[in-house]
Design an enzyme around this catalytic site. Structure first.
Site, short mmCIF file in Angstrom:
data_model
loop_
_atom_site.label_atom_id
_atom_site.label_comp_id
_atom_site.label_asym_id
_atom_site.label_seq_id
_atom_site.Cartn_x
_atom_site.Cartn_y
_atom_site.Cartn_z
N ASN A 92 2.68 19.98 14.20
CA ASN A 92 3.79 20.68 14.87
C ASN A 92 5.12 19.97 14.66
O ASN A 92 6.17 20.61 14.60
CB ASN A 92 3.49 20.85 16.36
CG ASN A 92 2.39 21.86 16.60
OD1 ASN A 92 2.42 22.97 16.07
ND2 ASN A 92 1.39 21.47 17.38
N GLY A 137 0.10 23.40 20.42
CA GLY A 137 1.54 23.22 20.41
C GLY A 137 2.00 21.80 20.59
O GLY A 137 3.21 21.53 20.54
#
Length: 207
Positions: A96, A68
């Protein structure tokens, strides 16, 4: 000669002995590096280390991937994630940012700052690039895709243009989410990037 001097000479390494210490690399990235939902020994750094060792390369690759993570997040944790004795960094971030539609100028600035910080510490960088899908629009794609080659040229880096190029469109190389590589996918990524990593290693420790 005293006994102390004799023992000191015996314990001292020979100048003629080859340096067999492994190069210490850090793979610094997001879930693609971390090995999202994979065993630790199937994550990119571990698979790459085994592949390099099988080719006679003495390396130790630390996994500094965080699922993430964005380039801004990477910049925030860079200094404490990279030890001072690191021989080189494989920098894999930006996916991301792209998936969230982050302004490419933000991504570029963060990557540029990370590279500059590492260079200031005398730590070379292999830049692993990312590309945006067409559905984000031609303007976004052009601005995002230019980041990695531009930075590689500016900082004289070894560049692997597209980290997941070898698995794009191959559903059998992905987990069910269609985004992250499975065990087969990681092996394909490693096979693709391996020659570039060897070029990088030759820069660090010319044969």
């Amino acid at each position: 000669m005293t006994l102390f001097a004799a023992l000191t000479l015996a314990a001292a390494p020979s100048d003629a002995a080859p340096d067999s210490r492994p190069l210490k690399l850090v793979a610094f990235g997001d879930s693609l590096t971390a090995g999202y939902r994979l065993p630790a020994d199937a994550a990119f750094p571990a698979v790459l280390e085994r592949a390099l060792k099988s080719r006679g390369r003495a390396v130790a690759i630390a996994n500094a991937g965080v699922s993430g993570d964005t380039t801004t997040g990477g910049l925030d944790r860079l200094d404490w994630s990279i030890p001072d004795d690191t021989s080189g960094v494989i920098l894999e971030l930006g996916a991301n940012d792209m998936l969230r539609g982050t302004d490419p100028a933000v991504t570029r600035k963060a990557l540029d700052a990370m590279i500059a910080r590492l260079k200031a510490r005398g730590i070379p960088v292999l830049l692993a690039g990312m590309r945006a899908p067409p559905n984000l629009g031609p303007d976004y794609v052009a601005r995002f895709d230019a980041i990695y080659p531009d930075l590689a040229k500016r900082h004289d880096l070894v560049l692997y243009p597209f980290f997941v190029e070898s698995i794009v469109g191959d559903r059998s190389a992905h987990l069910e989410d269609g985004l992250h590589p499975n065990v087969k996918g990681v092996e394909s990524i490693v096979a693709g990037i391996l020659p570039t990593v060897e070029t990088f290693l030759d820069r660090l420790n010319p044969r």
